[in-house]
Design an enzyme around this catalytic site. Structure first.
Site, mmCIF file in Angstrom:
data_model
loop_
_atom_site.group_PDB
_atom_site.id
_atom_site.type_symbol
_atom_site.label_atom_id
_atom_site.label_comp_id
_atom_site.label_asym_id
_atom_site.label_seq_id
_atom_site.Cartn_x
_atom_site.Cartn_y
_atom_site.Cartn_z
ATOM 1 N N LYS A 168 0.883 -1.167 0.000
ATOM 2 C CA LYS A 168 0.000 0.000 0.000
ATOM 3 C C LYS A 168 0.927 1.225 0.000
ATOM 4 O O LYS A 168 1.451 1.623 1.035
ATOM 5 C CB LYS A 168 -0.880 -0.016 1.253
ATOM 6 C CG LYS A 168 -2.234 0.635 1.070
ATOM 7 C CD LYS A 168 -2.207 2.078 0.678
ATOM 8 C CE LYS A 168 -1.973 2.992 1.854
ATOM 9 N NZ LYS A 168 -1.783 4.410 1.447
ATOM 10 N N GLU A 242 8.777 1.186 11.281
ATOM 11 C CA GLU A 242 9.871 2.123 10.961
ATOM 12 C C GLU A 242 9.262 3.509 11.017
ATOM 13 O O GLU A 242 8.574 3.934 10.083
ATOM 14 C CB GLU A 242 10.417 1.846 9.546
ATOM 15 C CG GLU A 242 11.059 0.480 9.358
ATOM 16 C CD GLU A 242 12.458 0.411 9.945
ATOM 17 O OE1 GLU A 242 12.893 1.370 10.604
ATOM 18 O OE2 GLU A 242 13.111 -0.618 9.752
ATOM 19 N N CYS A 276 13.676 10.459 7.163
ATOM 20 C CA CYS A 276 13.520 9.975 8.541
ATOM 21 C C CYS A 276 14.801 10.144 9.339
ATOM 22 O O CYS A 276 14.759 10.454 10.523
ATOM 23 C CB CYS A 276 13.065 8.525 8.545
ATOM 24 S SG CYS A 276 14.083 7.473 7.508
ATOM 25 N N GLU A 375 9.292 15.977 15.477
ATOM 26 C CA GLU A 375 9.885 15.807 14.153
ATOM 27 C C GLU A 375 9.358 16.919 13.248
ATOM 28 O O GLU A 375 8.148 17.085 13.115
ATOM 29 C CB GLU A 375 9.501 14.433 13.584
ATOM 30 C CG GLU A 375 10.165 14.143 12.255
ATOM 31 C CD GLU A 375 9.742 12.792 11.660
ATOM 32 O OE1 GLU A 375 8.547 12.460 11.714
ATOM 33 O OE2 GLU A 375 10.630 12.087 11.134
HETATM 34 P P1 NAD Z 1 1.903 8.444 7.417
HETATM 35 O O1 NAD Z 1 1.928 7.737 8.707
HETATM 36 O O2 NAD Z 1 1.013 9.605 7.271
HETATM 37 O O3 NAD Z 1 1.510 7.445 6.229
HETATM 38 C C1 NAD Z 1 2.258 6.286 5.962
HETATM 39 C C2 NAD Z 1 1.389 5.266 5.252
HETATM 40 O O4 NAD Z 1 0.374 4.805 6.147
HETATM 41 C C3 NAD Z 1 0.648 5.828 4.039
HETATM 42 O O5 NAD Z 1 0.685 4.866 3.014
HETATM 43 C C4 NAD Z 1 -0.762 6.020 4.572
HETATM 44 O O6 NAD Z 1 -1.754 5.981 3.577
HETATM 45 C C5 NAD Z 1 -0.880 4.836 5.489
HETATM 46 N N1 NAD Z 1 -1.929 4.944 6.513
HETATM 47 C C6 NAD Z 1 -2.497 6.051 7.036
HETATM 48 N N2 NAD Z 1 -3.405 5.711 7.978
HETATM 49 C C7 NAD Z 1 -3.410 4.365 8.057
HETATM 50 C C8 NAD Z 1 -4.107 3.417 8.865
HETATM 51 N N3 NAD Z 1 -4.985 3.800 9.790
HETATM 52 N N4 NAD Z 1 -3.841 2.101 8.687
HETATM 53 C C9 NAD Z 1 -2.926 1.698 7.777
HETATM 54 N N5 NAD Z 1 -2.237 2.551 6.981
HETATM 55 C C10 NAD Z 1 -2.470 3.869 7.117
HETATM 56 O O7 NAD Z 1 3.409 8.841 7.121
HETATM 57 P P2 NAD Z 1 3.966 9.720 5.925
HETATM 58 O O8 NAD Z 1 3.606 11.140 6.164
HETATM 59 O O9 NAD Z 1 3.621 9.094 4.634
HETATM 60 O O10 NAD Z 1 5.546 9.510 6.124
HETATM 61 C C11 NAD Z 1 6.345 10.361 6.891
HETATM 62 C C12 NAD Z 1 6.781 9.680 8.163
HETATM 63 O O11 NAD Z 1 7.456 8.463 7.867
HETATM 64 C C13 NAD Z 1 7.802 10.508 8.940
HETATM 65 O O12 NAD Z 1 7.480 10.478 10.301
HETATM 66 C C14 NAD Z 1 9.110 9.792 8.674
HETATM 67 O O13 NAD Z 1 10.105 10.002 9.646
HETATM 68 C C15 NAD Z 1 8.672 8.369 8.601
HETATM 69 N N6 NAD Z 1 9.649 7.549 7.893
HETATM 70 C C16 NAD Z 1 10.383 6.644 8.606
HETATM 71 C C17 NAD Z 1 11.347 5.883 7.957
HETATM 72 C C18 NAD Z 1 12.191 4.885 8.705
HETATM 73 O O14 NAD Z 1 12.920 4.146 8.068
HETATM 74 N N7 NAD Z 1 12.107 4.805 10.015
HETATM 75 C C19 NAD Z 1 11.556 6.040 6.594
HETATM 76 C C20 NAD Z 1 10.784 6.973 5.905
HETATM 77 C C21 NAD Z 1 9.824 7.724 6.570
#
Ligand code: NAD
Length: 525
Positions: A168, A242, A276, A375
């Site tokens: 997804k 992650e 991240c 963050e």
């Molecule tokens: P997000 O949590 O808004 O969304 C991530 C994914 O989750 C999307 O595909 C979204 O559609 C999905 N999602 C949303 N609600 C959901 C639910 N209730 N159930 C299942 N899936 C759902 O995050 P984002 O804004 O896309 O990404 C940014 C964040 O990701 C930042 O905090 C960043 O630090 C983190 N990140 C971490 C790493 C790592 O390796 N630790 C790498 C990249 C990004």
């Protein structure tokens, strides 16, 4: 205006620099996700039986396909995220290829059955192995900031371990997500091995709860991570999380100043700070602080902001209006609480309608401001001075996050000492972040940055059912089975003391009757 558009079941992807529609994909309704999982499960039945040679061959073909499609893939990523095209090559394509090649060469060795040697005298006759079996269908839920390399490498890891995948992608970058399944399909992967469910949170939640998903690998925000974990708890479904971070950079007085500034600049502003492991907090030895800030601010002010497609561009836009509003909110609160924007702190003047924000360096102000703890995920970094090594470590650890951290010094002993005290999943010295693209390196955080690991052998183990398989010819009696009794008890006291006590000879004599009883009862061949 948001960058997400769903109209009549079509999800449009919008370029955050130009606000033009890049393309669209059909939304997967939550009710249709289970069918994708079922298709993946069917593909996995055969794939789970594949040899490592077959898996290696597929991963090499995927790498080959990526290379053949690299201009299309990187153009899609840059169009959907606005990131500089150079970064689409380095942090999306190159590292995806590196991970594929590492998995192709090493997954077979990492996941080969391991003979266990117990080192226990009464188990000397045992033949036991640890075997790594596929889990089944893995659900991968991805963010938009590395919309190709994150899901591609996670899917490759899952497939290398014999699993199928339903991905997804983020609703903000659906076309990059589409490329993940497409490269597998074009490389000749079995139909259904990598499926994509497109849509927003509801589609992700449907994947998280779909019957037949053996495990979830989630990369994204802590807010969503908690929701996913709560839903998974009901199902007792394992999850790798992650999550976000607020990585510290510790610059000691003996650091190579030029290199430290270069590293800080890149890590704070690459992908417009939406990384991240991007550096968000810099702590500099007091004697170096002012020079560091001056140089960093000057270099930040010189970064070329613009369209990602232009190879000269070094800084693109933020992903969305909401993301820019969040950054502006945090910066304005920090300024109200006394911080100074040495450079940046506002929108640049550009002939582009997108969500741009100037690279920003903040100093001073209230250490309790939100920007010091939350963050930012934008092109903003704070710099503070420290006086002592232990103070630097304490500042680094004063965060609820713990993904990466970096230590900048010419003193290797100090680097190791400091690294050992920092609460983080990864600590780099005089460098940062690069290990995401290095096959053997595990990736993952501690504290609120999540748990579990992707990449490397630990990532492959996450995608496997770790099973002990014992094979015993059944010729040796098992001494601790029934019947019990005083002589058996005496015998086992003897066994414990003879094997592990200090006075072995005395134990042999004291418990001779019990030991003889055990010997008579059980050591009959
Ligand atoms: P997000 O949590 O808004 O969304 C991530 C994914 O989750 C999307 O595909 C979204 O559609 C999905 N999602 C949303 N609600 C959901 C639910 N209730 N159930 C299942 N899936 C759902 O995050 P984002 O804004 O896309 O990404 C940014 C964040 O990701 C930042 O905090 C960043 O630090 C983190 N990140 C971490 C790493 C790592 O390796 N630790 C790498 C990249 C990004």
């Amino acid at each position: 205006m948001t960058t997400q558009l769903v109209v009549e079941g079509e999800l449009s992807s919008v370029n955050p620099a130009t606000l033009e529609v890049v393309g669209s994909v059909p939304v997967t309704e939550p009710g249709d996700v289970a069918a994708l999982v079922a298709e993946a499960a069917e593909a996995q039945e055969a794939w789970g039986e594949s040899s490592f040679g077959e898996r290696r061959s597929l991963l090499l073909r995927v790498a080959h396909t990526l290379l053949g499609r690299m201009d299309d893939i990187t153009a899609t990523v840059t169009a959907e995220t606005g990131k500089p095209i150079v970064e689409s090559f380095t942090t999306e394509l190159l590292l995806a290829v590196e991970q594929l090649l590492w998995l192709a060469s090493h997954a077979g060795r990492v996941l080969a059955p391991e003979r266990l040697r117990y080192g226990i005298p009464y188990l000397a006759h045992k033949r036991a192995h640890v075997v790594y079996e596929p889990l089944g269908v893995l659900g991968i839920i991805s963010p938009w900031n590395f919309p190709f390399s994150i899901p591609l490498t996670q899917a490759a890891m899952a497939v290398a371990a014999g699993n199928a995948v339903v991905l997804k992608p983020s609703e903000l970058t659906p076309l990059s997500g589409e490329w993940v399944a497409r490269t597998f399909a074009e490389a000749g992967a079995p139909d259904g091995l990598v499926r994509v469910a497109q849509g927003a949170g509801e589609t992700g939640a449907a994947l998280g709860g779909a019957p037949g998903v053996a495990k979830l690998i989630f990369t994204g925000s802590g807010v969503t991570g908690r929701r996913i974990l709560a839903a998974a708890a009901e199902l007792l479904r394992p999850v790798v999380l992650e999550l976000g971070s607020k990585d510290p950079m510790l610059v000691f007085e003996d650091a190579d100043l030029r290199r430290a500034v270069d590293g800080a600049l890149w890590s704070s502003f690459a992908n417009c700070g939406q990384v991240c492991v991007g550096v968000e907090r810099i702590y500099v030895a007091r004697e170096l602080h002012d020079r560091f800030v001056t140089e960093l601010a000057q270099r930040a002010g010189e970064l070329k902001i613009g369209l990602g497609e232009d190879p000269e561009t070094e800084l693109g836009p933020l992903i969305s209006e909401q993301q820019r509003a969040k950054v502006e909110d945090l910066v304005s609160e920090a300024k109200e609480r006394g911080a100074e924007a040495v450079v940046g702190g506002r929108r640049p003047k550009l002939d582009l309608p997108g969500w741009f924000y100037e690279p920003t360096v903040l100093t001073g102000g209230d250490p309790a401001a939100r920007i010091e703890r939350e963050e930012v995920f934008g092109p903003v970094v704070t710099v503070r001075a420290f006086d002592r090594e232990d103070e630097a470590v304490q500042l680094a650890n004063e965060s609820s996050f713990g993904l990466g951290a970096s230590v900048w010094t010419r003193d290797a002993d100090r680097a190791r000492r400091v690294a050992s005290q920092i609460d983080a999943g990864m600590v780099w010295t005089n460098d940062l972040g690069y290990s995401y693209g290095a096959g053997p390196a595990p990736w993952g955080g501690v504290k609120q940055s999540g748990f579990g690991r992707t990449h490397g052998k630990h990532g492959l183990y996450e995608c496997s059912r770790i099973k002990l398989v014992d094979s015993d010819a059944g010729r040796f009696p098992v001494p601790w089975w029934y019947p019990y009794g005083p002589r058996a008890l005496d015998g086992f006291k003897g066994v414990v003391e003879v094997l592990h006590g200090d006075a072995k000879l005395r134990a042999l004599w004291t418990h001779r009757r019990g030991l003889a009883h055990l010997a008579r009862r059980y050591v009959r061949l």
